[in-house]
Design an enzyme around this catalytic site. Structure first.
Site, PDB file in Angstrom:
ATOM      1  N   SER A   1       0.924  17.401 -16.807  1.00 26.71           N
ATOM      2  CA  SER A   1       0.012  16.624 -17.652  1.00 26.71           C
ATOM      3  C   SER A   1       0.782  15.507 -18.364  1.00 26.71           C
ATOM      4  O   SER A   1       1.309  14.621 -17.695  1.00 26.71           O
ATOM      5  CB  SER A   1      -0.704  17.577 -18.620  1.00 26.71           C
TER       6      SER A   1
ATOM      7  N   HIS B   1      -7.893  20.825 -14.903  1.00 29.49           N
ATOM      8  CA  HIS B   1      -6.621  20.290 -15.394  1.00 29.49           C
ATOM      9  C   HIS B   1      -5.557  21.387 -15.507  1.00 29.49           C
ATOM     10  O   HIS B   1      -4.360  21.112 -15.446  1.00 29.49           O
ATOM     11  CB  HIS B   1      -6.843  19.626 -16.756  1.00 29.49           C
TER      12      HIS B   1
ATOM     13  N   ASP C   1     -10.772  17.769 -12.225  1.00 29.97           N
ATOM     14  CA  ASP C   1     -10.016  17.635 -13.477  1.00 29.97           C
ATOM     15  C   ASP C   1     -10.820  16.792 -14.466  1.00 29.97           C
ATOM     16  O   ASP C   1     -11.126  15.629 -14.192  1.00 29.97           O
ATOM     17  CB  ASP C   1      -8.653  16.962 -13.160  1.00 29.97           C
TER      18      ASP C   1
END
Ligand code: MLT
Length: 219
Positions: free
Chosen positions: A118, A199, A168
């Protein structure tokens, strides 16, 4: 999974601009540079790093930016909208830290693979685009396009895994595809792994990353 390796653990506090980080020596020449997501710390990805490559050394810095008390690697103006000036500054700062850590701990940047999740994947992508000599390659977990540099770097076949989620909610799947295209245009050897996930990391992602590292990342 706990940290079972009976080795020296080095911990450095930051009070002078250095990154708080952990370095765990490995039993091979390889090093994984672990870059956590928003709200993470230098401890978050150690277990994942051990799983991905049990023989690699692990270097795990903590992002210096605090967003409502949550560590990040660079500032953002909103979710998915980055403060590009800060991103560029933080990218060079982190690349310098990796270079200094390689000298201090005696590992080779040419055998170093970033594993970022991320926000950590986004700064790893930015290092690849702005400071391509810093790393041998990267595992980018749920990344997006961090920035588009005016001049594309020459990534010379650097091995990169982009592991994205088709559903996501933070990274639109088109954005992850754009990142794959951008890295390929820059000469990287990109493996695109898109799965039906969001995600968060899944066991499927971890297994794919481990296999990819066994095939591509073992220098
Ligand atoms: C970022 O800010 O890097 C991305 O939006 C991912 C996140 O940290 O939420």
């Amino acid at each position: 999974m706990g940290d079972t390796r009976p080795v020296l653990l080095l911990f450095a506090m930051s009070d002078n601009g250095e990154f708080i980080h952990r370095f765990i020596p490995g039993t091979s020449g390889r090093t994984l540079i672990l870059l956590h997501g928003t709200g993470g710390t230098e401890n978050d990805l150690l277990e994942l790093g051990h799983r991905l490559d049990p023989e690699a050394a692990l270097l795990s810095p903590r992002g210096k930016i605090l967003e409502n008390g949550r560590p990040r690697f660079f500032r953002r103006l909103a979710e998915g909208v980055f403060d590009e000036k800060d991103l560029v500054f933080r990218t060079h700062e982190l690349a310098d830290f990796i270079q200094e850590a390689a000298e201090r701990y005696g590992f080779s940047q040419g055998q170093s693979i970033a594993v970022g999740y991320s926000n950590g994947a986004n700064i790893a992508g930015s290092i690849l685009l702005l400071r391509p000599q810093t790393l041998h390659g990267a595992v980018l977990l749920r990344p997006m396009v961090p920035l588009v540099p005016p001049d594309l770097p020459e990534l010379n076949g650097a091995p990169i895994l982009v592991a994205a989620g088709n559903h996501d909610p933070i990274v639109p799947v088109e954005n992850a595809r754009e990142l794959v295209a951008l890295l390929r245009r820059s000469g990287a050897d990109v493996t695109a792994f898109f799965e039906n996930a969001g995600h968060g990391l899944t066991e499927t992602t971890v297994t794919a990353a481990k296999r990819w590292l066994e095939d591509w990342g073992r220098i």
